[in-house]
Write an enzyme that holds these catalytic residues in place. Structure first.
Site, PDB file in Angstrom:
ATOM      1  N   HIS A  90      23.196  21.666  45.280  1.00  0.00           N
ATOM      2  CA  HIS A  90      24.654  21.644  45.177  1.00  0.00           C
ATOM      3  C   HIS A  90      25.303  21.156  46.470  1.00  0.00           C
ATOM      4  CE1 HIS A  90      24.755  23.816  41.294  1.00  0.00           C
ATOM      5  NE2 HIS A  90      23.579  24.215  41.727  1.00  0.00           N
TER       6      HIS A  90
ATOM      7  N   TYR B 292      16.371  30.707  49.882  1.00  0.00           N
ATOM      8  CA  TYR B 292      17.747  30.512  50.339  1.00  0.00           C
ATOM      9  C   TYR B 292      17.795  30.497  51.865  1.00  0.00           C
ATOM     10  CZ  TYR B 292      20.379  30.824  45.958  1.00  0.00           C
ATOM     11  OH  TYR B 292      20.943  30.566  44.726  1.00  0.00           O
TER      12      TYR B 292
END
Length: 361
Positions: A64, A334
């Site tokens: 993203h 992450y």
């Protein structure tokens, strides 16, 4: 200077599915850091995600890359407070920092052409509690395990000879996994909304809500838009400007707040809480536990969301993780991706996201 934005994709049907799956790979860059070192690690999974893009964009998110910072507030409901003692469900409202984005690893992605859209939020209560969420526009995950996700990501990588995913490789992957087949069917048939604001976002995973007495209920949540759904046709998507979704959301916010109801679906006996690719029955009890109210938007290059890691395993007291192993594995990847882009920024990577002059001609 960043390279020119890539041209609009015009692939065959199976390659199109490969691109969609690659977007999902970007959306869910997860793997189990606790797996055997020779098999799968956060670094290897992050490497695989990076390999789904033909062009590197240092300093940007691997997943993203194109997004918009947003801000506003969250208003809890008494029904939410009855299910969870989390401070965000208390009286009044709490501040929200968030990011609306599209799938893919390019900061030049075409908004209206992106099948996957996302909402990421950080909710902070007045007592130091913080809740991070990462949600997407698909209602279930495309694979049942971290190992399958890694296989999916590898299958989505472009062939060096063509610069495009190999449709045969993707066909073989989809044939092996019923969940991937369900996802491919959703991607081909689900209607496209005309706005970030009219899109529903799904938390996908099961979590546990813990009330004041210590009792627990397993839930999945969605952000259900209050804006009316309007379908966007293929012709409209093709004709839309590259920043269509961002521009449209800014225009809406200029007219007033944009809202989503946070709806918790309560698990019943027999519901699978460990597999995000398995949908729950539609007749399960649903409770509106709060409302997200967005009031502003900022460019991601300078907005408050730029340096946030929207790790959805960061939950406050009153919310706990479930037995979903994919959810438990997300934090390591992450962190790996976040550390890489932070180092790149520290070494001078340009994260303005502005299209180079020669690319705009």
């Amino acid at each position: 200077m960043l390279p020119d934005p890539p041209p609009r994709p015009r692939y065959g049907p199976y390659v199109a599915i490969a691109v969609i799956v690659a977007a999902v790979a970007a959306a869910f860059g997860w793997t189990a850091g606790w797996l055997a070192p020779g098999r799968l690690t956060p670094a290897r999974m992050t490497d695989a995600i990076e390999a789904t893009s033909t062009t590197p964009y240092p300093g940007f998110r691997r997943a993203h890359a194109k997004g918009l910072c947003v801000s506003g507030q969250f208003e809890g409901t008494p029904a939410g407070a009855a299910l969870s003692r989390a401070g965000v469900f208390g009286p009044g409202s709490v501040p929200v920092t968030g990011r609306m984005s599209i799938g893919g690893g390019s900061p030049y992605g075409l908004d209206a052409q992106a099948r996957v859209r996302s909402m990421a939020l950080v909710l902070r209560d007045g007592e130091g509690g913080e809740w991070r969420m990462a949600m997407n526009s698909f209602p279930f995950f495309g694979v049942p395990s971290a190992e399958a996700f890694y296989e999916q990501t590898r299958a989505s990588a472009p062939d060096p000879a063509t610069g495009k995913p190999d449709p045969e490789r993707m066909r073989a992957f989809v044939a092996r996994y019923p969940a991937a087949q369900r996802f491919a069917a959703w991607a081909k048939t689900a209607p496209w909304s005309d706005s970030f604001a009219s899109t529903q976002y799904y938390g996908i995973h099961a979590f546990r809500f813990v009330d004041d007495g210590g009792d627990e209920r397993v839930v999945r949540w969605t952000m259900r838009p209050q804006a009316s759904f309007v379908e966007m046709s293929a012709a409209q998507r093709e004709a839309a400007e590259g920043d269509y979704l961002q521009d449209e959301l800014r225009e809406r916010l200029a007219r007033g707040p944009v809202r989503w109801d946070m709806v918790a679906t309560l698990a019943a006996a027999g519901d699978d809480t460990s597999d995000p690719s398995t949908p729950w029955r539609e007749d399960r009890e649903q409770v509106v536990v709060g409302t997200v109210v967005l009031t502003g938007a900022q460019d991601q290059a300078t907005g408050a969301c730029r340096d946030l890691n929207f790790d959805p395993t960061m939950v406050p007291d009153g919310v706990a993780l479930s037995d979903d192993p994919i959810l438990a594995a997300r934090a390591a990847v992450y962190a790996q991706s976040f550390d890489r882009r932070q180092r790149e920024v520290a070494h001078g990577a340009d994260v303005s996201g502005a299209v180079p002059v020669e690319a705009a001609r």
